[in-house]
Design an enzyme around this catalytic site. Structure first.
Site, short mmCIF file in Angstrom:
data_model
loop_
_atom_site.label_atom_id
_atom_site.label_comp_id
_atom_site.label_asym_id
_atom_site.label_seq_id
_atom_site.Cartn_x
_atom_site.Cartn_y
_atom_site.Cartn_z
CG HIS A 239 -2.05 -0.92 1.19
ND1 HIS A 239 -3.01 -0.86 0.22
CD2 HIS A 239 -2.39 -1.96 2.00
CE1 HIS A 239 -3.92 -1.83 0.43
NE2 HIS A 239 -3.56 -2.52 1.50
CB CYS A 289 -2.41 3.92 -4.33
SG CYS A 289 -3.45 2.67 -5.08
#
Length: 418
Positions: A239, A289
């Site tokens: 992440h 991301c």
């Protein structure tokens, strides 16, 4: 931290880096709760006093609303009130838009060019280009042809193995991190392990590491002797989030929910910190991301239909974040940094946007990267292949995604295929 205070830290960074005495600060920073002991140890390992000061000021922007006044107080307690005053003065100054100097046209004397009667502008600049109909070398041999004609513009990969490849794959995260399990990432990790072994790399994979453990793995790799090798690759699957930055945007989460700025990951391997990789290509592939915007794209007329998202569950590697911490650093702060030569950082998505992942087939970016490397690594250079990856990923799904890269390579890079 408020934008005005972040801006003050960036504006005053050059002066503070030059004069800040960091040694008296460490104990007070820990006592006041601004940094933990492991975080301070990482800052102290940054190198020289100036390097430690620079990293401290960058990290300070991420330490919350009360960090600025506490830091001002600590500066005064340690006899550095003049530096506290510098920051307070910068905090009171409004942002100044960039000013253009006195711009004057420059006349170029082009040999052999025809001139107008009333000026020195040429009527036409003729630039030779290769016609599409001209015969091209066979695709399979094109990379070798480039190598033979322009050896000085191609990195040499003669060692076997040609280098180390470290893959950091975080799938499961601690409960208090509020980060979801990255289903499908194991599929991607296995693809990349096989691919980079086929490209003659020593592959080492580490899974589900805390942020400090990730840093330890990266530093261990950077401190190895790469003298007999020609290249180094780092792949991060996790992440991500937006962070304050100077060179490379974004941060990567450890499984404990603590972020590591991507520029820190990259700078462990720069010429100052990793001498045995000086002049050698250092490649970073970041699957995370760097924001949470979702792009629906725009309608275009083209002959390449967009791929529909397969029936699997579509997820992103985005995580909630506060207002982005960094916009643009002040010129004096940027000028104090070394040039990151021979580095390429490939991002799975445009900074600020999410990166899509399917639970069964894995990540769009990794799937495309693996496929392109399989088909074209023998004949095309890396930048050309990354264009193919971007084109393939951009055609997928209802929500859109576009990979990109920060390229500081000085030469063309061709993988050494077995």
């Amino acid at each position: 931290m408020e934008e005005a205070r972040r801006r003050a830290l960036r504006r005053g960074r050059a002066r503070l880096v030059a004069a800040l005495r960091v040694e008296p600060l460490w104990a007070r920073l820990e006592e006041r709760g601004l940094f933990t002991r492991p975080m301070l140890e990482e800052l102290q390992s940054a190198g020289s006093r100036a390097d430690q000061a620079r990293e401290l000021l960058i990290d300070l922007e991420t330490r919350g609303k009360g960090a600025f006044p506490i830091f001002i107080s600590i500066l005064r307690e340690t006899g550095q009130g003049d530096l506290a005053d510098v920051l307070l003065e910068e905090c009171e100054c409004p942002p100044v838009p960039p000013q253009l100097g006195d711009l004057r046209p420059v006349e170029l004397d082009l040999p052999g060019a025809k001139h107008h009667k009333n000026g020195n502008l040429p009527e036409r600049l003729s630039i030779p280009v290769q016609a599409e109909s001209e015969e091209q070398p066979p695709t399979a041999a094109r990379g070798l042809a480039v190598d033979r004609r322009n050896r000085d513009l191609v990195y040499e990969l003669k060692a076997d193995p040609c280098g180390h490849c470290l893959i950091l794959n975080n799938v499961n995260f601690s409960r208090d991190s509020d980060l979801s399990t990255r289903a499908g990432s194991e599929v991607d990790c296995e693809k990349l392990e096989k691919r980079f072994r086929a490209l003659r790399f020593n592959v080492l994979t580490r899974r589900d590491l805390k942020a400090q453990e990730m840093v330890a793995e990266l530093q261990t790799l950077a401190q190895r002797d790469h003298s007999a090798l020609d290249c180094c690759v780092v792949v991060v699957l996790s992440h991500g989030c937006q962070t304050s930055h100077i060179q490379f945007p974004g941060g990567i989460y450890g499984m404990d929910g603590k972020p590591i700025p991507i520029e820190k990951i990259v700078n462990y391997f720069n010429g100052s910190n990793c001498p045995s990789l000086r002049g050698k290509p250092k490649l970073f592939f970041i699957q995370a991301c760097i924001g949470e915007q979702r792009d629906r794209g725009f309608v275009v007329d083209c002959d390449s239909p967009g791929d529909e998202t397969p029936g699997g569950s579509l997820e992103s590697d985005a995580t909630p974040f506060q207002t982005p911490l960094g916009r643009v650093d002040e010129p004096d702060a940027v000028a104090s940094l070394p040039t990151p030569s021979d580095i390429l950082v490939s991002y799975s998505a445009f900074p600020g946007f999410v990166s899509w992942r399917e639970a069964l087939s894995g990540l769009w970016y990794v799937e495309a990267l693996d496929s392109v490397l399989e088909q074209y690594a023998r004949s095309e250079d890396l930048l050309n292949m990354l264009l193919r990856v971007a084109n393939a990923v951009s055609a997928k799904g209802t929500y859109k995604q576009i990979p990109g890269c920060f390229n500081f390579l000085r030469k063309k890079f061709f993988f050494a295929c077995t």
